[in-house]
Design a protein around this motif. Structure first.
Motif, PDB file in Angstrom:
ATOM      1  N   ALA A  49     -34.130 -34.823  24.473  1.00  0.00           N
ATOM      2  CA  ALA A  49     -33.658 -34.771  23.090  1.00  0.00           C
ATOM      3  C   ALA A  49     -32.641 -33.655  22.937  1.00  0.00           C
ATOM      4  CB  ALA A  49     -34.836 -34.528  22.155  1.00  0.00           C
ATOM      5  N   GLY A  50     -31.855 -33.762  21.888  1.00  0.00           N
ATOM      6  CA  GLY A  50     -30.870 -32.697  21.667  1.00  0.00           C
ATOM      7  C   GLY A  50     -30.015 -32.975  20.457  1.00  0.00           C
ATOM      8  N   GLY A  51     -28.879 -32.295  20.407  1.00  0.00           N
ATOM      9  CA  GLY A  51     -27.976 -32.492  19.289  1.00  0.00           C
ATOM     10  C   GLY A  51     -26.984 -31.351  19.159  1.00  0.00           C
ATOM     11  N   ARG A  52     -26.243 -31.404  18.059  1.00  0.00           N
ATOM     12  CA  ARG A  52     -25.190 -30.417  17.797  1.00  0.00           C
ATOM     13  C   ARG A  52     -25.767 -29.296  16.938  1.00  0.00           C
ATOM     14  NH1 ARG A  52     -20.002 -29.427  17.996  1.00  0.00           N
ATOM     15  NH2 ARG A  52     -19.563 -31.146  19.421  1.00  0.00           N
ATOM     16  N   TYR A  53     -25.318 -28.082  17.191  1.00  0.00           N
ATOM     17  CA  TYR A  53     -25.788 -26.934  16.376  1.00  0.00           C
ATOM     18  C   TYR A  53     -24.623 -25.977  16.171  1.00  0.00           C
ATOM     19  CZ  TYR A  53     -26.490 -25.222  21.178  1.00  0.00           C
ATOM     20  OH  TYR A  53     -26.309 -24.896  22.493  1.00  0.00           O
ATOM     21  N   ASP A  54     -23.761 -26.324  15.209  1.00  0.00           N
ATOM     22  CA  ASP A  54     -22.503 -25.593  15.029  1.00  0.00           C
ATOM     23  C   ASP A  54     -22.657 -24.239  14.342  1.00  0.00           C
ATOM     24  OD1 ASP A  54     -21.137 -27.585  16.300  1.00  0.00           O
ATOM     25  OD2 ASP A  54     -20.480 -28.601  14.469  1.00  0.00           O
ATOM     26  N   ASP A  69     -34.797 -26.413  13.535  1.00  0.00           N
ATOM     27  CA  ASP A  69     -33.925 -26.375  12.349  1.00  0.00           C
ATOM     28  C   ASP A  69     -32.447 -26.133  12.634  1.00  0.00           C
ATOM     29  OD1 ASP A  69     -35.969 -26.908  10.689  1.00  0.00           O
ATOM     30  OD2 ASP A  69     -36.194 -24.862   9.907  1.00  0.00           O
ATOM     31  N   TYR A  70     -32.087 -25.830  13.888  1.00  0.00           N
ATOM     32  CA  TYR A  70     -30.697 -25.391  14.086  1.00  0.00           C
ATOM     33  C   TYR A  70     -29.665 -26.516  14.130  1.00  0.00           C
ATOM     34  CZ  TYR A  70     -32.280 -25.679  19.077  1.00  0.00           C
ATOM     35  OH  TYR A  70     -32.823 -26.037  20.281  1.00  0.00           O
ATOM     36  N   TYR A  71     -30.101 -27.757  14.059  1.00  0.00           N
ATOM     37  CA  TYR A  71     -29.138 -28.851  14.247  1.00  0.00           C
ATOM     38  C   TYR A  71     -28.225 -29.079  13.051  1.00  0.00           C
ATOM     39  CZ  TYR A  71     -31.750 -29.937  18.421  1.00  0.00           C
ATOM     40  OH  TYR A  71     -32.335 -29.850  19.656  1.00  0.00           O
ATOM     41  N   THR A  72     -26.995 -29.473  13.361  1.00  0.00           N
ATOM     42  CA  THR A  72     -26.033 -29.929  12.354  1.00  0.00           C
ATOM     43  C   THR A  72     -25.444 -31.234  12.891  1.00  0.00           C
ATOM     44  OG1 THR A  72     -24.372 -28.603  13.499  1.00  0.00           O
ATOM     45  CG2 THR A  72     -25.296 -27.653  11.494  1.00  0.00           C
ATOM     46  N   VAL A 112     -23.248 -28.048  21.381  1.00  0.00           N
ATOM     47  CA  VAL A 112     -24.102 -29.238  21.469  1.00  0.00           C
ATOM     48  C   VAL A 112     -24.863 -29.183  22.788  1.00  0.00           C
ATOM     49  CG1 VAL A 112     -22.106 -30.600  22.312  1.00  0.00           C
ATOM     50  CG2 VAL A 112     -24.104 -31.795  21.446  1.00  0.00           C
ATOM     51  N   GLY A 113     -26.108 -29.676  22.773  1.00  0.00           N
ATOM     52  CA  GLY A 113     -26.884 -29.602  24.011  1.00  0.00           C
ATOM     53  C   GLY A 113     -28.074 -30.538  23.995  1.00  0.00           C
ATOM     54  N   PHE A 114     -28.846 -30.484  25.065  1.00  0.00           N
ATOM     55  CA  PHE A 114     -30.042 -31.329  25.179  1.00  0.00           C
ATOM     56  C   PHE A 114     -31.040 -30.640  26.102  1.00  0.00           C
ATOM     57  CE2 PHE A 114     -30.860 -32.992  29.428  1.00  0.00           C
ATOM     58  CZ  PHE A 114     -29.744 -32.533  30.103  1.00  0.00           C
ATOM     59  N   SER A 172     -28.942 -28.515  28.868  1.00  0.00           N
ATOM     60  CA  SER A 172     -27.564 -28.023  28.921  1.00  0.00           C
ATOM     61  C   SER A 172     -27.108 -27.611  27.533  1.00  0.00           C
ATOM     62  CB  SER A 172     -26.627 -29.111  29.453  1.00  0.00           C
ATOM     63  OG  SER A 172     -26.340 -30.047  28.426  1.00  0.00           O
ATOM     64  N   GLU A 173     -26.122 -26.738  27.494  1.00  0.00           N
ATOM     65  CA  GLU A 173     -25.513 -26.314  26.233  1.00  0.00           C
ATOM     66  C   GLU A 173     -24.001 -26.247  26.460  1.00  0.00           C
ATOM     67  OE1 GLU A 173     -27.855 -26.258  24.086  1.00  0.00           O
ATOM     68  OE2 GLU A 173     -29.629 -25.606  25.183  1.00  0.00           O
ATOM     69  N   TYR A 174     -23.257 -26.897  25.569  1.00  0.00           N
ATOM     70  CA  TYR A 174     -21.797 -26.970  25.673  1.00  0.00           C
ATOM     71  C   TYR A 174     -21.235 -26.242  24.460  1.00  0.00           C
ATOM     72  CZ  TYR A 174     -17.315 -29.550  26.361  1.00  0.00           C
ATOM     73  OH  TYR A 174     -16.008 -29.918  26.576  1.00  0.00           O
ATOM     74  N   ALA A 228     -47.970 -23.898  22.379  1.00  0.00           N
ATOM     75  CA  ALA A 228     -49.424 -24.065  22.247  1.00  0.00           C
ATOM     76  C   ALA A 228     -49.727 -25.327  21.452  1.00  0.00           C
ATOM     77  CB  ALA A 228     -50.017 -22.833  21.585  1.00  0.00           C
ATOM     78  N   GLU A 229     -49.333 -26.466  22.005  1.00  0.00           N
ATOM     79  CA  GLU A 229     -49.626 -27.748  21.353  1.00  0.00           C
ATOM     80  C   GLU A 229     -51.011 -28.206  21.788  1.00  0.00           C
ATOM     81  OE1 GLU A 229     -46.432 -30.622  20.740  1.00  0.00           O
ATOM     82  OE2 GLU A 229     -45.434 -29.661  22.421  1.00  0.00           O
ATOM     83  N   ARG A 230     -51.555 -29.221  21.092  1.00  0.00           N
ATOM     84  CA  ARG A 230     -52.841 -29.773  21.532  1.00  0.00           C
ATOM     85  C   ARG A 230     -52.597 -30.533  22.833  1.00  0.00           C
ATOM     86  NH1 ARG A 230     -56.125 -34.027  20.531  1.00  0.00           N
ATOM     87  NH2 ARG A 230     -54.542 -35.160  19.374  1.00  0.00           N
ATOM     88  N   PRO A 258     -40.393 -21.003  23.760  1.00  0.00           N
ATOM     89  CA  PRO A 258     -40.832 -22.384  23.566  1.00  0.00           C
ATOM     90  C   PRO A 258     -39.728 -23.388  23.877  1.00  0.00           C
ATOM     91  CG  PRO A 258     -40.367 -21.361  21.456  1.00  0.00           C
ATOM     92  CD  PRO A 258     -40.103 -20.319  22.497  1.00  0.00           C
ATOM     93  N   GLU A 259     -38.496 -22.906  24.040  1.00  0.00           N
ATOM     94  CA  GLU A 259     -37.359 -23.780  24.355  1.00  0.00           C
ATOM     95  C   GLU A 259     -36.234 -22.913  24.906  1.00  0.00           C
ATOM     96  OE1 GLU A 259     -34.367 -24.650  21.656  1.00  0.00           O
ATOM     97  OE2 GLU A 259     -34.490 -22.474  21.671  1.00  0.00           O
ATOM     98  N   GLY A 260     -35.155 -23.540  25.392  1.00  0.00           N
ATOM     99  CA  GLY A 260     -34.134 -22.783  26.106  1.00  0.00           C
ATOM    100  C   GLY A 260     -32.895 -22.393  25.313  1.00  0.00           C
TER     101      GLY A 260
END
Ligand code: HAM
Length: 427
Positions: A289-294, A266-269, A308-310, A137-139, A121-123, A88-90
């Protein structure tokens, strides 16, 4: 017997899936190519991971109580009864791959990007598909807020290269393992007080994942005075957020702090962000969208590694470009070559071939149709110019160049056609 009645019923795409037809595929490729150029400037390398992964991976990475895991995964059993999922995501797959292949031990920082289909499987509705393409991307290995700022700059550059400049960057910090538990306790108390008024999802998930309530579209008005993550950050998270804001301002990147922005995974910090179209024209869906996930690398069995990625949704970017009517596709720069009568065919074919060899998009049927039908086709193909060659033109060595946008027309000597087109197309 009527032959039509013998036909089998045609098979259609699965609900929520869509074909990328020839007219659109060029636009998708254009965006992907531009993104690759930008990634290369920012020092990112491509990774390709499988579309199919263990269900377990997404349950652990995205979180059991998220909409994605609870309701939106395409899950299947293989012959050995193992549960697999169309990704469902990368992010989860990239982290799994890095751990499995030992790539995180080799150098301090690893910067990766990916392009590929994701499945939820969204509407189905405009901008919300069951199969969609993400560029992301993921850094890994850089805990500094500079990596967050770089990621936000990177997304904006990719959007800009695709032709989208007017965006709103929404930003928030949701804290870390130290400050978030205390905040969640307060939030839970608040939610319990409101419980009878809240939607079924929020009531069900409240104890297990109270943060999700802040993201609930249905209850947003009722929760406007809920405690905000940003007001409960520990010193390290606060300082990280302050530095990020300073870096963004220094780079001239505008942003809005949105205190109930928490994201659906849920993985974001700490840092979370979403990028929306500025014009309130079309849908209110995020382009990226994205964010940090330490903690994610550790949670999936790797060494503790900040990251961190988006990801951006290619279809949403294309919809936005269409809405802004900034059609920049190659077809709109196309040149239609129309031949009038048999004698003009040879010259027309020569011209069309020459233009194609020189990098122009050129088209023409050269099958002796009337000029009217040829012009109709040029219109259908959204061509920008038409070169008309008939008896007069052949005799006097010029082509009639018609601007299909403003319907003006002029004579251009055969040997000056390329220059004339380049000037008018500004290439
Ligand atoms: P996400 O917010 O779930 O984040 O998705 C990112 C982007 O994918 C969205 O902003 C949207 O453009 C696009 N997208 C999501 N769902 C759909 C859909 N059903 N139809 C069309 N487009 C959609 C993630 O996936 C995270 N992995 C991003 C990330 C990477 N965070 C850190 N690293």
């Amino acid at each position: 017997m009527n032959p039509v009645s013998q036909r089998e019923t045609p098979i259609q795409t699965v609900r929520g899936m869509h074909d990328i037809l020839p007219g659109k595929s060029a636009d998708v490729i254009r965006i992907e190519t531009k993104a690759r150029e930008v990634f290369s400037r920012f020092g990112y390398q491509e990774i390709r991971t499988p579309v199919l992964e263990s269900t377990d991976l997404f349950e652990r990475a995205i979180g059991q109580t998220t909409d994605i895991v609870e309701k939106e995964m395409f899950t299947l059993k293989d012959r050995g009864e193992r549960s697999l999922c169309l990704r469902p995501e990368g992010t989860a797959g990239v982290v799994r791959s890095l751990i499995e292949n030992g790539l995180l031990n080799q150098s301090a920082a690893v910067k990766l990007f990916y392009v590929g289909p994701m499945f939820r499987a969204e509407r189905p509705q405009k901008g919300r598909y069951r199969e969609f393409i993400q560029i992301g991307s993921e850094y890994f290995g850089n805990a500094s807020p500079a990596a967050d700022a770089e990621t936000i700059h990177l997304v904006l550059e990719i959007l800009r290269s695709a032709g989208i400049e007017s965006v709103e960057t929404r930003l928030n910090s949701i804290g870390c393992g130290e400050c978030r538990p205390k905040y969640l306790e307060q939030l839970l108390q608040f939610l319990k007080g409101k419980s009878p008024e809240l939607c079924r999802d929020c009531q069900n998930r409240m104890e297990r994942n109270p943060l999700r309530a802040l993201d609930c579209k249905e209850d947003s008005a009722k929760l406007s005075d809920a405690p905000k993550p940003q007001d409960h950050l520990c010193e390290n998270c606060r300082s990280h957020f302050e530095t990020l804001k300073k870096l963004l301002r220094a780079a001239g990147i505008q942003f809005e702090i949105v205190s109930n922005l928490v994201r659906g995974l849920d993985y974001y910090t700490r840092t979370v962000f979403e990028i929306y179209p500025l014009e309130k024209t079309g849908s209110q869906d995020a382009l990226a969208a994205g964010g940090r996930y330490d903690k994610l690398v550790e949670e999936l069995g790797g060494e503790p590694t900040p990251a961190v990625g988006f990801a951006l949704g290619v279809e949403r970017v294309l919809n936005q470009i269409a809405e802004e009517k900034e059609e920049a596709s190659a077809v709109s720069k196309g040149i239609f070559v129309a031949a009038m009568g048999e004698p003009a065919m040879e010259k027309s074919f020569q011209l069309m071939s020459q233009l194609r060899s020189r990098g122009f998009t050129a088209e023409g049927t050269l099958n002796q149709q009337s000029l009217k039908s040829q012009m109709r086709l040029a219109d259908k193909l959204a061509m920008r110019f038409c070169l008309i060659i008939g008896e007069n033109e052949l005799k006097e060595n010029f082509a009639t160049l018609r601007d299909l946008k403003n319907q003006s027309q002029e004579k251009v000597p055969f040997d000056q056609i390329e220059t004339a087109l380049k000037q008018r197309l500004e290439i």
